[in-house]
Design a protein around this motif. Structure first.
Motif, PDB file in Angstrom:
ATOM      1  N   ALA A   1       9.094  11.589   6.216  1.00  0.00           N
ATOM      2  CA  ALA A   1      10.258  12.470   6.167  1.00  0.00           C
ATOM      3  C   ALA A   1      11.255  12.115   7.257  1.00  0.00           C
ATOM      4  O   ALA A   1      10.883  11.647   8.342  1.00  0.00           O
ATOM      5  N   PHE A   2      12.515  12.353   6.954  1.00  0.00           N
ATOM      6  CA  PHE A   2      13.589  12.137   7.921  1.00  0.00           C
ATOM      7  C   PHE A   2      14.124  13.486   8.381  1.00  0.00           C
ATOM      8  O   PHE A   2      14.244  14.427   7.593  1.00  0.00           O
ATOM      9  N   SER A   3      14.434  13.576   9.669  1.00  0.00           N
ATOM     10  CA  SER A   3      15.043  14.776  10.234  1.00  0.00           C
ATOM     11  C   SER A   3      16.241  14.361  11.071  1.00  0.00           C
ATOM     12  O   SER A   3      16.113  13.533  11.982  1.00  0.00           O
ATOM     13  N   MET A   4      17.397  14.893  10.740  1.00  0.00           N
ATOM     14  CA  MET A   4      18.641  14.555  11.443  1.00  0.00           C
ATOM     15  C   MET A   4      18.878  13.043  11.458  1.00  0.00           C
ATOM     16  O   MET A   4      19.331  12.460  12.433  1.00  0.00           O
ATOM     17  N   GLY A   5      18.533  12.383  10.338  1.00  0.00           N
ATOM     18  CA  GLY A   5      18.791  10.959  10.187  1.00  0.00           C
ATOM     19  C   GLY A   5      17.756  10.039  10.784  1.00  0.00           C
ATOM     20  O   GLY A   5      17.903   8.815  10.714  1.00  0.00           O
ATOM     21  N   VAL A   6      16.697  10.591  11.362  1.00  0.00           N
ATOM     22  CA  VAL A   6      15.689   9.778  12.041  1.00  0.00           C
ATOM     23  C   VAL A   6      14.327  10.031  11.409  1.00  0.00           C
ATOM     24  O   VAL A   6      13.979  11.165  11.077  1.00  0.00           O
ATOM     25  N   LEU A   7      13.530   8.969  11.273  1.00  0.00           N
ATOM     26  CA  LEU A   7      12.191   9.100  10.722  1.00  0.00           C
ATOM     27  C   LEU A   7      11.354  10.010  11.613  1.00  0.00           C
ATOM     28  O   LEU A   7      11.244   9.799  12.823  1.00  0.00           O
ATOM     29  N   HIS A   8      10.770  11.048  11.026  1.00  0.00           N
ATOM     30  CA  HIS A   8       9.975  12.019  11.780  1.00  0.00           C
ATOM     31  C   HIS A   8       8.605  11.434  12.100  1.00  0.00           C
ATOM     32  O   HIS A   8       8.014  10.753  11.262  1.00  0.00           O
ATOM     33  N   LYS A   9       8.115  11.728  13.305  1.00  0.00           N
ATOM     34  CA  LYS A   9       6.820  11.190  13.718  1.00  0.00           C
ATOM     35  C   LYS A   9       5.658  11.906  13.042  1.00  0.00           C
ATOM     36  O   LYS A   9       4.524  11.425  13.079  1.00  0.00           O
ATOM     37  N   ALA A  10       5.914  13.068  12.459  1.00  0.00           N
ATOM     38  CA  ALA A  10       4.894  13.779  11.675  1.00  0.00           C
ATOM     39  C   ALA A  10       5.563  14.177  10.361  1.00  0.00           C
ATOM     40  O   ALA A  10       5.928  13.312   9.565  1.00  0.00           O
ATOM     41  N   VAL A  11       5.735  15.479  10.133  1.00  0.00           N
ATOM     42  CA  VAL A  11       6.507  15.956   8.992  1.00  0.00           C
ATOM     43  C   VAL A  11       7.055  17.329   9.370  1.00  0.00           C
ATOM     44  O   VAL A  11       6.311  18.164   9.892  1.00  0.00           O
ATOM     45  N   PRO A  12       8.350  17.576   9.185  1.00  0.00           N
ATOM     46  CA  PRO A  12       8.859  18.929   9.400  1.00  0.00           C
ATOM     47  C   PRO A  12       8.081  19.894   8.513  1.00  0.00           C
ATOM     48  O   PRO A  12       7.889  19.629   7.322  1.00  0.00           O
ATOM     49  N   MET A  13       7.639  21.020   9.079  1.00  0.00           N
ATOM     50  CA  MET A  13       6.727  21.867   8.330  1.00  0.00           C
ATOM     51  C   MET A  13       7.375  22.453   7.088  1.00  0.00           C
ATOM     52  O   MET A  13       6.709  22.654   6.066  1.00  0.00           O
ATOM     53  N   THR A  14       8.679  22.719   7.145  1.00  0.00           N
ATOM     54  CA  THR A  14       9.330  23.226   5.943  1.00  0.00           C
ATOM     55  C   THR A  14       9.349  22.162   4.848  1.00  0.00           C
ATOM     56  O   THR A  14       9.292  22.496   3.661  1.00  0.00           O
ATOM     57  N   VAL A  15       9.412  20.893   5.231  1.00  0.00           N
ATOM     58  CA  VAL A  15       9.327  19.820   4.239  1.00  0.00           C
ATOM     59  C   VAL A  15       7.921  19.767   3.655  1.00  0.00           C
ATOM     60  O   VAL A  15       7.741  19.611   2.442  1.00  0.00           O
ATOM     61  N   GLY A  16       6.911  19.905   4.515  1.00  0.00           N
ATOM     62  CA  GLY A  16       5.539  19.922   4.031  1.00  0.00           C
ATOM     63  C   GLY A  16       5.290  21.072   3.066  1.00  0.00           C
ATOM     64  O   GLY A  16       4.653  20.902   2.020  1.00  0.00           O
ATOM     65  N   LEU A  17       5.805  22.252   3.398  1.00  0.00           N
ATOM     66  CA  LEU A  17       5.657  23.407   2.518  1.00  0.00           C
ATOM     67  C   LEU A  17       6.413  23.203   1.211  1.00  0.00           C
ATOM     68  O   LEU A  17       5.922  23.537   0.129  1.00  0.00           O
ATOM     69  N   CYS A  18       7.622  22.654   1.318  1.00  0.00           N
ATOM     70  CA  CYS A  18       8.400  22.384   0.107  1.00  0.00           C
ATOM     71  C   CYS A  18       7.678  21.376  -0.777  1.00  0.00           C
ATOM     72  O   CYS A  18       7.663  21.502  -2.007  1.00  0.00           O
ATOM     73  N   LEU A  19       7.043  20.391  -0.152  1.00  0.00           N
ATOM     74  CA  LEU A  19       6.274  19.399  -0.907  1.00  0.00           C
ATOM     75  C   LEU A  19       5.077  20.057  -1.585  1.00  0.00           C
ATOM     76  O   LEU A  19       4.754  19.741  -2.741  1.00  0.00           O
ATOM     77  N   GLY A  20       4.416  20.980  -0.888  1.00  0.00           N
ATOM     78  CA  GLY A  20       3.294  21.687  -1.493  1.00  0.00           C
ATOM     79  C   GLY A  20       3.717  22.491  -2.705  1.00  0.00           C
ATOM     80  O   GLY A  20       2.990  22.569  -3.701  1.00  0.00           O
ATOM     81  N   VAL A  21       4.909  23.086  -2.633  1.00  0.00           N
ATOM     82  CA  VAL A  21       5.448  23.820  -3.780  1.00  0.00           C
ATOM     83  C   VAL A  21       5.815  22.849  -4.901  1.00  0.00           C
ATOM     84  O   VAL A  21       5.471  23.057  -6.068  1.00  0.00           O
ATOM     85  N   ALA A  22       6.524  21.772  -4.546  1.00  0.00           N
ATOM     86  CA  ALA A  22       6.970  20.797  -5.544  1.00  0.00           C
ATOM     87  C   ALA A  22       5.797  20.203  -6.310  1.00  0.00           C
ATOM     88  O   ALA A  22       5.899  19.908  -7.511  1.00  0.00           O
ATOM     89  N   ALA A  23       4.662  20.023  -5.623  1.00  0.00           N
ATOM     90  CA  ALA A  23       3.479  19.446  -6.277  1.00  0.00           C
ATOM     91  C   ALA A  23       2.947  20.344  -7.376  1.00  0.00           C
ATOM     92  O   ALA A  23       2.210  19.888  -8.257  1.00  0.00           O
ATOM     93  N   GLY A  24       3.314  21.629  -7.332  1.00  0.00           N
ATOM     94  CA  GLY A  24       2.867  22.550  -8.370  1.00  0.00           C
ATOM     95  C   GLY A  24       3.862  22.749  -9.494  1.00  0.00           C
ATOM     96  O   GLY A  24       3.622  23.571 -10.393  1.00  0.00           O
ATOM     97  N   VAL A  25       4.963  22.007  -9.466  1.00  0.00           N
ATOM     98  CA  VAL A  25       6.014  22.137 -10.492  1.00  0.00           C
ATOM     99  C   VAL A  25       5.978  20.904 -11.384  1.00  0.00           C
ATOM    100  O   VAL A  25       6.264  19.784 -10.937  1.00  0.00           O
ATOM    101  N   LYS A  26       5.635  21.098 -12.639  1.00  0.00           N
ATOM    102  CA  LYS A  26       5.520  19.973 -13.567  1.00  0.00           C
ATOM    103  C   LYS A  26       6.846  19.225 -13.689  1.00  0.00           C
ATOM    104  O   LYS A  26       7.905  19.831 -13.771  1.00  0.00           O
ATOM    105  N   GLY A  27       6.733  17.898 -13.703  1.00  0.00           N
ATOM    106  CA  GLY A  27       7.901  17.057 -13.884  1.00  0.00           C
ATOM    107  C   GLY A  27       8.491  16.535 -12.598  1.00  0.00           C
ATOM    108  O   GLY A  27       9.322  15.616 -12.629  1.00  0.00           O
ATOM    109  N   THR A  28       8.079  17.079 -11.436  1.00  0.00           N
ATOM    110  CA  THR A  28       8.586  16.549 -10.174  1.00  0.00           C
ATOM    111  C   THR A  28       7.831  15.280  -9.801  1.00  0.00           C
ATOM    112  O   THR A  28       6.715  15.032 -10.271  1.00  0.00           O
ATOM    113  N   LEU A  29       8.426  14.480  -8.943  1.00  0.00           N
ATOM    114  CA  LEU A  29       7.753  13.274  -8.461  1.00  0.00           C
ATOM    115  C   LEU A  29       6.456  13.636  -7.757  1.00  0.00           C
ATOM    116  O   LEU A  29       5.439  12.951  -7.900  1.00  0.00           O
ATOM    117  N   ALA A  30       6.482  14.735  -6.993  1.00  0.00           N
ATOM    118  CA  ALA A  30       5.286  15.159  -6.264  1.00  0.00           C
ATOM    119  C   ALA A  30       4.172  15.556  -7.212  1.00  0.00           C
ATOM    120  O   ALA A  30       2.999  15.217  -6.988  1.00  0.00           O
TER     121      ALA A  30
END
Length: 406
Positions: free
Chosen positions: A318-347
């Motif tokens: 994940a990128f934050s403010m244009g820079v590669l994040h050393k971990a993952v912004p938690m809101t991105v991780g949560l959004c990814l967890g949600v996206a993984a449950g939505v059919k048709g998304t890349l996740a």
């Protein structure tokens, strides 16, 4: 003509700060503050009552606290910032407004620009959200909802950035203060174990755009010069643009197997990623010039034997403010967890393939591997497909309480 050199920029910024400070003469300097770690971020926590009434007057105060703008060195040595986005954050916490019922406290998250010193309140920080309840108890802003059987307390907060409710649940001591020193769980990117803080975002869909899928589709094609990049534009806890590593590799002239994390730190690749992010912002109806929102994340399928053994479902950079994040912004991780449950998304597609290879059901918590380790995130959906909540476990630590000069 006004100089646009770095030294000229600094003089202009200093002049603006001095003029703005005339509006904040009644604000204490130094200012009462706490310095706290939440998850993989650190930030300054302030009480709303200690700040000017108008948010327009916060800028010189927050710039001084963080040591921004710092366009030349990008280290924020004149302040509490650490030269990366995860260390240039402020939370302002106070009692709930009369319009908010059923919540204990209200807070505003502020991302302070390192180079330009701009304040961005367009989104929330999932990591620092885990410490809102702790700070509120420390400052006697509310009384926790105590469960005698578990010994846990819950603080319900309202985030003004996203107009969403977040519950934080953590162990309490006999005096009903937050006990953060129990060796219960370890968070990737943070050494050692600490108390479990359960962070639950209630009804996280449409945090910025009002829709879980802002375009109405789980997958879109984003125009990028002479090509198009498939993307999933999802808005849960914070809006995020998700793209697949193989598609990014094609956009920069590489075979998928040749793309490594080192490529993501190259200036030319960062520029491509930013153009994709901005294209996604436009499609989501957001300001493409705002650096903090939406975020962008590159997804990859887990293929190594270790990932398969560890039960990894998806790999994210994940990128934050244009820079590669050393971990993952938690809101991105949560959004990814949600996206993984939505059919048709890349996740969702990546999750289905990964679990198909392991022969396990697609339901349950989603295990994400990021550059700092792994994290499990979960989401609960209603019968109509709406997201009821998103959940993750964090840890936190009190680092300092006192005053900060601005």
């Amino acid at each position: 003509m006004m100089s646009t050199s770095r030294s000229g920029y600094a003089r202009i910024a200093h002049g603006d700060m001095m003029r703005a400070r005339s509006l904040t003469q009644k604000v204490a300097n130094p200012l009462p503050a706490s310095f706290l770690r939440g998850g993989t971020s650190k930030g300054i926590f302030l009480k709303r009552s200690d700040l000017p009434e108008s948010q327009d007057d916060w800028k010189p105060i927050f710039q001084g606290i963080m040591g921004s703008p710092d366009p030349h060195y990008r280290r924020q040595l004149n302040g509490m910032g650490g030269g990366v986005s995860s260390l240039s954050k402020i939370c302002v916490v106070g009692p709930p407004s009369s319009a908010q019922s059923g919540v204990d406290v209200e807070y505003t998250f502020v991302q302070v620009g390192i180079e330009d010193g701009e304040l961005d309140v367009s989104g929330n920080c999932g990591n620092l959200s885990s410490m809102i309840g702790v700070f509120a108890l420390d400052e006697d802003l509310c009384t926790p909802r105590f469960n005698e059987n578990s010994g846990l307390g819950t603080v319900r907060s309202y985030n003004t950035n996203t107009a969403k409710v977040i519950d934080t649940t953590f162990p309490l001591s006999s005096s009903h203060t937050a006990d953060l020193e129990r060796p219960e769980v370890e968070v990737a990117g943070v050494p050692g174990k600490a108390s479990r803080i359960v962070l639950q975002f209630v009804d996280p869909g449409g945090a910025r755009t009002g829709k879980l899928l802002p375009t109405g589709s789980p997958s879109d094609n984003l125009a990028l010069e002479d090509t198009a990049i498939p993307a999933s534009l999802v808005d849960a806890t914070n809006p995020t643009v998700f793209i697949a590593a193989e598609h990014l590799a094609g956009a920069i002239g590489l075979e998928h197997r040749e793309l490594t994390a080192d490529h993501l730190t190259r200036p030319d690749v960062e520029a491509v990623v930013e153009r994709i992010r901005q294209a996604g912002a436009v499609r989501m109806g957001l300001d493409p010039s705002a650096k903090a929102q939406p975020k962008i994340a590159i997804l990859n399928e887990p293929t190594s034997d270790k990932d398969l053994t560890d039960g990894v479902d998806v790999i994210v950079h994940a990128f934050s403010m244009g820079v590669l994040h050393k971990a993952v912004p938690m809101t991105v991780g949560l959004c990814l967890g949600v996206a993984a449950g939505v059919k048709g998304t890349l996740a969702h597609d990546i999750l289905a393939r990964a679990r198909g290879r392991r022969g396990v059901a697609p339901e349950g918590m989603v295990r994400i591997r990021h550059p700092g380790g792994s994290v499990d995130v979960g989401a609960k959906f209603g019968d109509d497909g709406s997201v009821l909540n998103a959940q993750v476990v964090r840890t936190g630590r009190r680092l300092m309480k006192g005053v900060v000069w601005w």
